[in-house]
Motif scaffolding. Structure first.
Motif, short mmCIF file in Angstrom:
data_model
loop_
_atom_site.label_atom_id
_atom_site.label_comp_id
_atom_site.label_asym_id
_atom_site.label_seq_id
_atom_site.Cartn_x
_atom_site.Cartn_y
_atom_site.Cartn_z
N CYS A 63 36.31 24.19 41.03
CA CYS A 63 37.73 24.24 41.38
C CYS A 63 38.24 25.64 41.71
O CYS A 63 37.71 26.64 41.22
N GLU A 64 39.27 25.67 42.54
CA GLU A 64 39.93 26.93 42.85
C GLU A 64 40.57 27.53 41.60
O GLU A 64 40.59 28.74 41.42
N ASP A 65 41.14 26.67 40.76
CA ASP A 65 41.79 27.10 39.53
C ASP A 65 41.16 26.35 38.35
O ASP A 65 41.78 25.46 37.77
N PRO A 66 39.93 26.71 37.98
CA PRO A 66 39.22 25.96 36.94
C PRO A 66 39.82 26.14 35.55
O PRO A 66 39.75 27.23 34.97
N VAL A 67 40.41 25.09 35.03
CA VAL A 67 41.04 25.15 33.72
C VAL A 67 40.00 25.41 32.63
O VAL A 67 40.31 26.01 31.60
N CYS A 68 38.75 25.00 32.87
CA CYS A 68 37.68 25.24 31.89
C CYS A 68 37.46 26.73 31.68
O CYS A 68 37.23 27.18 30.55
N VAL A 69 37.54 27.52 32.74
CA VAL A 69 37.37 28.97 32.65
C VAL A 69 38.55 29.58 31.88
O VAL A 69 38.36 30.40 30.98
N ALA A 70 39.75 29.14 32.22
CA ALA A 70 40.96 29.68 31.59
C ALA A 70 41.03 29.37 30.09
O ALA A 70 41.54 30.17 29.32
N LYS A 71 40.52 28.22 29.69
CA LYS A 71 40.68 27.77 28.30
C LYS A 71 39.47 28.02 27.40
O LYS A 71 39.54 27.75 26.21
N CYS A 72 38.38 28.54 27.93
CA CYS A 72 37.20 28.79 27.09
C CYS A 72 37.48 29.95 26.13
O CYS A 72 37.68 31.08 26.57
N PRO A 73 37.50 29.68 24.81
CA PRO A 73 37.84 30.74 23.86
C PRO A 73 36.76 31.82 23.74
O PRO A 73 37.06 32.92 23.26
N GLN A 74 35.55 31.54 24.19
CA GLN A 74 34.46 32.51 24.08
C GLN A 74 34.23 33.29 25.37
O GLN A 74 33.40 34.19 25.41
N GLY A 75 34.92 32.91 26.45
CA GLY A 75 34.68 33.55 27.74
C GLY A 75 33.33 33.16 28.33
O GLY A 75 32.80 33.87 29.19
N ALA A 76 32.79 32.03 27.87
CA ALA A 76 31.48 31.58 28.35
C ALA A 76 31.54 30.90 29.71
O ALA A 76 30.55 30.88 30.44
N MET A 77 32.69 30.34 30.05
CA MET A 77 32.88 29.72 31.37
C MET A 77 33.22 30.83 32.35
O MET A 77 34.17 31.59 32.12
N LYS A 78 32.47 30.90 33.43
CA LYS A 78 32.63 31.98 34.41
C LYS A 78 32.78 31.40 35.80
O LYS A 78 32.32 30.30 36.09
N LYS A 79 33.42 32.18 36.67
CA LYS A 79 33.52 31.81 38.09
C LYS A 79 33.03 33.00 38.89
O LYS A 79 33.55 34.11 38.78
N ARG A 80 32.00 32.74 39.70
CA ARG A 80 31.43 33.80 40.54
C ARG A 80 32.35 34.08 41.72
O ARG A 80 33.24 33.31 42.05
N GLU A 81 32.06 35.17 42.41
CA GLU A 81 32.83 35.56 43.58
C GLU A 81 32.78 34.49 44.68
O GLU A 81 33.73 34.31 45.43
N ASP A 82 31.67 33.72 44.74
CA ASP A 82 31.54 32.67 45.74
C ASP A 82 32.11 31.33 45.25
O ASP A 82 31.92 30.29 45.87
N GLY A 83 32.85 31.36 44.12
CA GLY A 83 33.54 30.17 43.63
C GLY A 83 32.74 29.27 42.72
O GLY A 83 33.27 28.30 42.19
N ILE A 84 31.48 29.55 42.52
CA ILE A 84 30.65 28.70 41.66
C ILE A 84 31.04 28.94 40.21
O ILE A 84 31.07 30.06 39.73
N VAL A 85 31.35 27.83 39.51
CA VAL A 85 31.74 27.87 38.10
C VAL A 85 30.49 27.53 37.28
O VAL A 85 29.82 26.54 37.56
N TYR A 86 30.21 28.35 36.28
CA TYR A 86 29.01 28.14 35.47
C TYR A 86 29.26 28.53 34.02
O TYR A 86 30.29 29.13 33.69
#
Length: 180
Positions: A63-86
């Protein structure tokens, strides 16, 4: 900045065989109870007025605005420059917050590993110039990965598909509903 990478799904050509799901599991050596790409079946009325099966193959929509990244309390959800969320496995503690907030049920709790798993678009394979396992494993070639501008320029391209909607996070999967 690198352009957003997106999945392209030729929905009208999908036969629902689930080879994408199996290829992903086998290629990622995933727990047998964790599927990172799921196929569901629905129905729609075709142009002749008949009810026909329609399949939806989906994984993480990066997603453009991945809520999983925003809400991960550990900062483990990341979004790369090419938009890939991992998920950064070294930071994930398995709390499940990303799974709870994702409207598409993309992150899955992997009880065997004690952390979460999700589609990362096979980022390591893409970086090496290869296609993701799901794309490579589809016998009718309904899946692909490409830059968003290229995908949206394809005939019949849309950000909406039968059985899929934007639930407020800007999913980037591009659907092609024209049979080729």
């Amino acid at each position: 900045m690198t352009e957003q990478k997106v999945f392209v799904f030729r929905q009208e050509n999908c036969v629902g065989c689930e080879a994408c799901t199996v290829s992903c599991q086998a290629g990622k050596d995933a727990n047998e109870f964790v599927t990172l790409r799921d196929v569901s079946q629905g129905e729609k009325t075709n142009n002749l007025g008949r009810e026909v099966a329609v399949f939806l193959s989906q994984s993480c929509h990066h997603c453009e605005d991945p809520v999983c990244v925003a809400k991960c309390p550990q900062g483990a959800m990341k979004k790369r420059e090419d938009g890939i969320v991992y998920i950064d496995d070294t930071l994930c503690v398995g709390c499940g917050m990303c799974s709870l907030v994702c409207p598409y049920d993309a992150p899955k709790i992997d009880a065997k590993r004690g952390i979460l798993s999700k589609c990362d678009m096979c980022k390591d394979r893409l970086d090496a110039g290869e296609k993701p396992f799901c794309v490579q494993g589809c016998p009718v070639q309904v899946l692909d990965v490409m830059d968003q501008s290229e995908a949206l320029s394809l005939p019949g391209a849309s950000l909406s598909g039968d059985g899929h909607e934007d639930l407020g996070t800007g999913p980037t999967t591009v659907f092609i509903k024209l049979r080729n």
